[in-house]
Design a protein around this motif. Structure first.
Motif, mmCIF file in Angstrom:
data_model
loop_
_atom_site.group_PDB
_atom_site.id
_atom_site.type_symbol
_atom_site.label_atom_id
_atom_site.label_comp_id
_atom_site.label_asym_id
_atom_site.label_seq_id
_atom_site.Cartn_x
_atom_site.Cartn_y
_atom_site.Cartn_z
ATOM 1 N N GLU A 141 -33.661 -3.055 -2.035
ATOM 2 C CA GLU A 141 -34.577 -3.918 -1.296
ATOM 3 C C GLU A 141 -34.099 -4.195 0.122
ATOM 4 N N ALA A 142 -32.983 -3.622 0.529
ATOM 5 C CA ALA A 142 -32.444 -3.814 1.872
ATOM 6 C C ALA A 142 -31.545 -2.641 2.200
ATOM 7 N N PHE A 143 -31.157 -2.544 3.473
ATOM 8 C CA PHE A 143 -30.318 -1.448 3.961
ATOM 9 C C PHE A 143 -29.177 -2.068 4.752
ATOM 10 N N LEU A 144 -27.960 -1.557 4.561
ATOM 11 C CA LEU A 144 -26.783 -2.080 5.243
ATOM 12 C C LEU A 144 -26.449 -1.225 6.458
ATOM 13 N N LEU A 145 -26.254 -1.879 7.597
ATOM 14 C CA LEU A 145 -25.738 -1.221 8.794
ATOM 15 C C LEU A 145 -24.416 -1.885 9.150
ATOM 16 N N GLN A 146 -23.338 -1.122 9.058
ATOM 17 C CA GLN A 146 -22.001 -1.635 9.336
ATOM 18 C C GLN A 146 -21.381 -0.752 10.404
ATOM 19 N N GLY A 147 -20.924 -1.352 11.505
ATOM 20 C CA GLY A 147 -20.389 -0.525 12.573
ATOM 21 C C GLY A 147 -19.525 -1.293 13.537
ATOM 22 N N GLY A 148 -18.679 -0.547 14.234
ATOM 23 C CA GLY A 148 -17.805 -1.129 15.241
ATOM 24 C C GLY A 148 -16.603 -0.246 15.470
ATOM 25 N N ASP A 149 -15.607 -0.787 16.132
ATOM 26 C CA ASP A 149 -14.431 -0.017 16.512
ATOM 27 C C ASP A 149 -13.658 0.498 15.321
ATOM 28 N N CYS A 150 -13.050 1.670 15.525
ATOM 29 C CA CYS A 150 -12.073 2.167 14.556
ATOM 30 C C CYS A 150 -10.913 1.187 14.479
ATOM 31 N N ALA A 151 -10.384 0.801 15.627
ATOM 32 C CA ALA A 151 -9.290 -0.167 15.699
ATOM 33 C C ALA A 151 -9.526 -1.060 16.904
ATOM 34 N N GLU A 152 -9.702 -2.346 16.649
ATOM 35 C CA GLU A 152 -9.817 -3.297 17.756
ATOM 36 C C GLU A 152 -8.472 -3.444 18.463
ATOM 37 N N THR A 153 -8.528 -3.838 19.720
ATOM 38 C CA THR A 153 -7.310 -4.092 20.483
ATOM 39 C C THR A 153 -7.364 -5.493 21.069
ATOM 40 N N PHE A 154 -6.197 -6.059 21.304
ATOM 41 C CA PHE A 154 -6.152 -7.379 21.918
ATOM 42 C C PHE A 154 -6.767 -7.345 23.315
ATOM 43 N N ASP A 155 -6.530 -6.267 24.045
ATOM 44 C CA ASP A 155 -7.090 -6.151 25.396
ATOM 45 C C ASP A 155 -8.607 -6.030 25.385
ATOM 46 N N GLY A 156 -9.161 -5.649 24.236
ATOM 47 C CA GLY A 156 -10.606 -5.464 24.138
ATOM 48 C C GLY A 156 -11.381 -6.742 23.866
ATOM 49 N N VAL A 157 -10.698 -7.864 23.765
ATOM 50 C CA VAL A 157 -11.382 -9.139 23.508
ATOM 51 C C VAL A 157 -11.900 -9.684 24.833
ATOM 52 N N SER A 158 -13.088 -9.261 25.184
ATOM 53 C CA SER A 158 -13.739 -9.733 26.406
ATOM 54 C C SER A 158 -15.227 -9.857 26.144
ATOM 55 N N ALA A 159 -15.892 -10.659 26.954
ATOM 56 C CA ALA A 159 -17.326 -10.853 26.774
ATOM 57 C C ALA A 159 -18.080 -9.538 26.907
ATOM 58 N N ASP A 160 -17.678 -8.698 27.859
ATOM 59 C CA ASP A 160 -18.381 -7.429 28.065
ATOM 60 C C ASP A 160 -18.243 -6.512 26.856
ATOM 61 N N ASN A 161 -17.028 -6.379 26.344
ATOM 62 C CA ASN A 161 -16.815 -5.476 25.207
ATOM 63 C C ASN A 161 -17.555 -5.950 23.966
ATOM 64 N N VAL A 162 -17.463 -7.237 23.673
ATOM 65 C CA VAL A 162 -18.142 -7.767 22.487
ATOM 66 C C VAL A 162 -19.650 -7.635 22.646
ATOM 67 N N ARG A 163 -20.161 -7.958 23.824
ATOM 68 C CA ARG A 163 -21.599 -7.865 24.057
ATOM 69 C C ARG A 163 -22.102 -6.439 23.894
ATOM 70 N N ASN A 164 -21.366 -5.469 24.428
ATOM 71 C CA ASN A 164 -21.824 -4.076 24.346
ATOM 72 C C ASN A 164 -21.863 -3.576 22.903
ATOM 73 N N LYS A 165 -20.880 -3.964 22.104
ATOM 74 C CA LYS A 165 -20.894 -3.555 20.691
ATOM 75 C C LYS A 165 -22.050 -4.201 19.940
ATOM 76 N N LEU A 166 -22.245 -5.495 20.182
ATOM 77 C CA LEU A 166 -23.349 -6.191 19.510
ATOM 78 C C LEU A 166 -24.682 -5.603 19.928
ATOM 79 N N LYS A 167 -24.808 -5.315 21.204
ATOM 80 C CA LYS A 167 -26.067 -4.758 21.714
ATOM 81 C C LYS A 167 -26.405 -3.451 21.009
ATOM 82 N N THR A 168 -25.428 -2.568 20.884
ATOM 83 C CA THR A 168 -25.662 -1.284 20.225
ATOM 84 C C THR A 168 -26.019 -1.474 18.753
ATOM 85 N N LEU A 169 -25.285 -2.344 18.063
ATOM 86 C CA LEU A 169 -25.555 -2.578 16.645
ATOM 87 C C LEU A 169 -26.953 -3.160 16.449
#
Length: 441
Positions: A55-83
């Motif tokens: 009755e539903a479909f799962l979409l799971q996605g994101g980085d293979c490995a997150e990095t501490f340097d990748g914690v920024s508004a731009d990086n998080v926003r771009n991943k969320l936008k794509t998902l």
């Protein structure tokens, strides 16, 4: 729980050079507030129960490995936008809810095939993710540092704060997300093929506006966090007993999974996963037998609870049509209630002539097609996708409608571990899967 797990073999764990420092870090983690809440995990389990029922479909996605340097508004926003863009397309095509689970706010540990890495005659400990050691190939960087577990906690908290701010602030508004897809279709060589489907979605949105569908409803979205439960000291330190039920939850993320390298039946990872109340995933590859599958189910979901267990198949394009059917048939015949999700990434990795690990987009898509073919042939539900992706224009996987060639991989090869689909490839995958999901297909 930690004491009981300590008696069991635990694969892929770092060897901390200073045990007292590791114990101090774990003690601090135990005192930290939860990153997610038990009630949210329960709600996700309900959503995944719908996936298991078809009755539903799962979409799971994101980085293979997150990095501490990748914690920024731009990086998080771009991943969320794509998902979110992918989810809109899949929701329309499937005519059912899409459960959105991001690989973020915790995907800091990585299993490795070898414990060391050698470059130019120099051998150092392998990079095991920012939660353990550094990516830079130096002796100092590669020393496992338990204080990185605390950095991972704070990085995860910051990522979740950004995610909640974006989702709650109108970023996920359905009309806005569709406008992003419209731009993709209009401007991308890969997107022009999907103009018809994009037009139909636009027509549906105009209809909703015409009949005055509550605008606030179109702004709301449920988004859950997930990661591999690999570093057991971190996961057990963030396990809390829920005051409502008296049951333990891993409050480092809503959904956690056990990988192929750590799913030993007598191992500490499966034991840990069996004791927490979160919805659980387990990776199954081409060497998994039907008996192995049922033993995993018995360990992780003995009560056959809907929404509790998700099998994530990662077979490889060349093997999925042969290896997956016996598993699905065995599960179906036994009455097992579980969700089936396709990871088309990990079974299709190879090394290019340049030395870069990469994947062919055509292989990724062929494994997805094989996954759907198997389930359609058996009359079961192809429950979802589990994809490594980024919202950036990286050059890590070859092919796609706006193709990347092997000799172009070095242009923007930014992953610290496995290659990810870039934004264009991710959206193309969503439109291609939409064709498989449409009732007429």
């Amino acid at each position: 729980m930690t004491t009981a797990l300590g008696a069991l073999p635990a694969a892929q764990q770092p060897e901390w050079p200073d045990r007292s420092a590791a114990e101090q870090a774990v003690t601090e983690l135990r005192a930290m507030p939860p990153l997610v809440f038990a009630g949210e995990c329960d709600l996700l389990r309900e959503r995944l129960a719908a996936v298991s029922r078809g009755e539903a479909f799962l979409l799971q996605g994101g980085d293979c490995a997150e990095t501490f340097d990748g914690v920024s508004a731009d990086n998080v926003r771009n991943k969320l936008k794509t998902l979110l863009q992918m989810a809109v397309v899949l929701t329309y095509a499937a005519s059912m809810p899409v459960v959105k689970v991001a690989r973020l706010a915790g995907q800091y540990a990585k299993p490795r095939s070898k414990s060391t890495e050698t470059r130019d005659g120099v051998t150092l400990p392998a990079f095991r993710g920012d939660i353990v050691n550094g990516f830079e190939f130096t002796e100092a960087s590669r020393v496992p540092d338990p204080h990185r577990m605390l950095r991972a906690y704070h990085a995860s908290a910051a990522t979740l704060n950004l995610t909640r701010a974006f989702v709650g602030g109108g970023f996920a508004d359905l009309h806005q997300v569709h406008s992003w897809n419209t731009d993709f279709v209009r401007t991308s060589p890969a997107g022009q093929r999907y103009e018809r489907l994009a037009g139909r979605i636009d027509q549906a949105l105009r209809f909703m506006r015409a009949i005055d569908i509550d605008a606030e409803t179109l702004r709301k979205v449920e988004l859950y966090s997930s990661h591999e439960a690999l570093l057991l000291e971190y996961e057990t330190a963030l396990t809390r007993v829920d005051s409502r039920t008296g049951s333990p939850y891993d409050v480092s993320g809503h959904f956690v999974w056990v990988g192929e390298r750590t799913r030993q039946l007598d191992g500490a990872h499966l034991e840990f996963a069996s004791r927490i109340r979160n919805p659980i995933g387990v990776k199954v590859g081409p060497t998994t037998s039907p008996d192995d599958l049922m033993a995993l189910a018995e360990k992780l979901d003995p009560d056959r609870e809907p929404g509790r267990l998700t099998f994530v198949s990662r077979m490889g394009a060349a093997k999925i049509r042969e290896a997956l059917p016996p598993l699905v048939q065995k599960a179906t015949a036994s009455g097992l209630v579980a969700s089936w999700v396709c990871d088309p990434m990990h079974g299709n990795t190879y090394e290019a002539a340049s030395g870069h690990k990469t994947r062919k987009f055509d292989d990724v898509m062929d494994e997805v097609r094989g996954f759907f073919e198997v389930h359609h042939g058996l009359g079961t539900h192809p429950g979802g996708l589990h994809v490594e992706l980024t919202g950036d224009d990286v050059t890590e996987c070859v092919g796609g409608g706006d193709p990347i060639a092997e000799d172009g991989l070095g242009s923007r090869y930014e992953t610290v571990c496995d290659p990810r689909l870039n934004r264009t490839q991710s959206l193309e995958l969503a439109f291609l899967v939409a064709e498989l999901l449409e009732p007429a297909s």
